[in-house]
Design an enzyme around this catalytic site. Structure first.
Site, PDB file in Angstrom:
ATOM      1  N   HIS A 172      98.481  68.139  12.630  1.00  0.00           N
ATOM      2  CA  HIS A 172      99.062  68.335  11.290  1.00  0.00           C
ATOM      3  C   HIS A 172     100.267  67.393  11.194  1.00  0.00           C
ATOM      4  O   HIS A 172     101.010  67.238  12.174  1.00  0.00           O
ATOM      5  CB  HIS A 172      99.614  69.763  11.121  1.00  0.00           C
ATOM      6  CG  HIS A 172      98.636  70.767  10.606  1.00  0.00           C
ATOM      7  ND1 HIS A 172      98.678  72.091  11.003  1.00  0.00           N
ATOM      8  CD2 HIS A 172      97.624  70.675   9.710  1.00  0.00           C
ATOM      9  CE1 HIS A 172      97.720  72.760  10.376  1.00  0.00           C
ATOM     10  NE2 HIS A 172      97.067  71.923   9.595  1.00  0.00           N
ATOM     11  N   CYS A 266     105.740  75.430  11.174  1.00  0.00           N
ATOM     12  CA  CYS A 266     104.449  76.057  10.864  1.00  0.00           C
ATOM     13  C   CYS A 266     104.639  77.490  10.374  1.00  0.00           C
ATOM     14  O   CYS A 266     103.860  77.982   9.560  1.00  0.00           O
ATOM     15  CB  CYS A 266     103.558  76.102  12.103  1.00  0.00           C
ATOM     16  SG  CYS A 266     103.185  74.505  12.798  1.00  0.00           S
TER      17      CYS A 266
HETATM   18  N1  LIG Z   1     101.792  73.883  10.031  1.00  0.00           N
HETATM   19  C1  LIG Z   1     101.220  73.941  11.195  1.00  0.00           C
HETATM   20  N2  LIG Z   1     101.192  72.882  11.957  1.00  0.00           N
HETATM   21  N3  LIG Z   1     100.631  75.084  11.546  1.00  0.00           N
HETATM   22  C2  LIG Z   1     100.076  75.380  12.814  1.00  0.00           C
HETATM   23  C3  LIG Z   1      98.733  75.992  12.690  1.00  0.00           C
HETATM   24  C4  LIG Z   1      98.209  76.475  13.986  1.00  0.00           C
HETATM   25  C5  LIG Z   1      96.813  76.999  13.908  1.00  0.00           C
HETATM   26  N4  LIG Z   1      96.433  77.587  15.144  1.00  0.00           N
HETATM   27  C6  LIG Z   1      95.833  75.902  13.531  1.00  0.00           C
HETATM   28  O1  LIG Z   1      95.408  75.179  14.401  1.00  0.00           O
HETATM   29  O2  LIG Z   1      95.468  75.747  12.403  1.00  0.00           O
END
Ligand SMILES: NC(=[NH2+])NCCC[C@H](N)C(=O)O
Length: 274
Positions: A172, A266
């Protein structure tokens, strides 16, 4: 002497980690890590909320839903700019119900979230869309797709800049870059394709860059109010560089959430109203 940095009061949306766990693997962090200590996760998350409130920010929470272990990662549910709510369309099937769950909070709070077309492009909210400097920096490569960047540009009337992520540990945009204030960013250049690195260099010649160690410690998954930077204390190099630039690092350790590939940012959705 570095400049005196000024904070702006923010409104943050979160979700308590009541059902947080690692029960499936949709990023490399989730494959490699030990079981989650649920009690410790709760304590760490409460410390984050406390730190925001102590800095003068408003913190609200969406109702956690059983069976949605990643719902704690509020950033992914939407992007809110100027009171307009662009809802997420999640990549992983396991996370898709989160979008509607967060929509309930937005409606109850008086917003009018857009109804995402069922077959539209993947868009993971603030996870991949970072507003700064009159632009929306938009990540792609693992989750959010370029058509979603165009959708965001049309929806908000704000130019988007597509940036290509190349390292699966930084799947991300918000794991590799964050906004320090309304003008500047911090980022980890190696998480991006050569062309995207060059774009960031042109747009933000004064950016704070981080090392691989700081990035792997979730140092770029930070939240800044313009003055305080809520940051993983494990990102020691970046903590020092921010302090040299006049920012005030506020250490908050979310190590249990790192096991799911998430950190401070996150867990935080910024609700930007006019
Ligand atoms: N904004 C972020 N980077 N969020 C983390 C999300 C973690 C989640 N386990 C995923 O892989 O989607």
């Amino acid at each position: 002497m570095p400049p005196v940095r000024v904070s702006r009061p923010r409104r943050y949306l979160t979700c308590a980690p009541t059902y947080f766990d690692v029960t499936y693997a949709i990023n490399p962090w989730m494959r490699e890590n030990a079981p989650v200590d649920t009690a410790l996760a709760r304590t760490q998350w409460e410390a984050l909320v406390r730190a925001y409130r102590e800095a003068g920010h408003t913190v609200e929470s969406a109702e956690p839903v059983p069976g949605l272990p990643d719902m704690v990662f509020a950033a992914n549910a939407a992007l809110v700019l100027d009171g307009k709510v662009l809802r997420a369309r999640f990549h992983a099937e396991q996370r898709q119900p989160e979008s509607a769950a967060y929509a309930l909070w937005f409606k109850a709070a008086g917003f009018d979230p857009q109804e995402p077309e069922p077959c539209g492009p993947v868009c993971e909210g603030e996870g991949d869309l970072v507003p700064v400097a009159g632009l929306i920096l938009a990540g792609t490569g693992f989750r959010t797709t370029v058509p979603a960047h165009q959708e965001a540009q049309e929806f908000f009337g704000v130019p988007t800049v597509s940036l290509h992520l190349t390292d699966p540990y930084f799947y991300h945009l918000d794991t590799a870059l964050f906004a320090l204030d309304d003008e500047n960013i911090a980022y980890y250049p190696e998480a991006f394709s050569p062309g995207s690195r060059e774009v960031l260099g042109r747009l933000f010649p004064d950016a704070v860059t981080a090392t691989g160690d700081d990035a792997m410690a979730f140092g770029l998954n930070s939240v800044s109010d313009g003055r305080h930077v809520f940051i993983s204390p494990r990102a020691t190099g970046l903590v020092d560089r921010l302090a040299e630039r006049g920012y005030v690092p506020v250490p908050v350790d979310l190590s249990e959430f790192h096991k799911a590939g998430g950190g401070i940012k996150c867990c935080t959705q910024e609700v930007r109203t006019p």
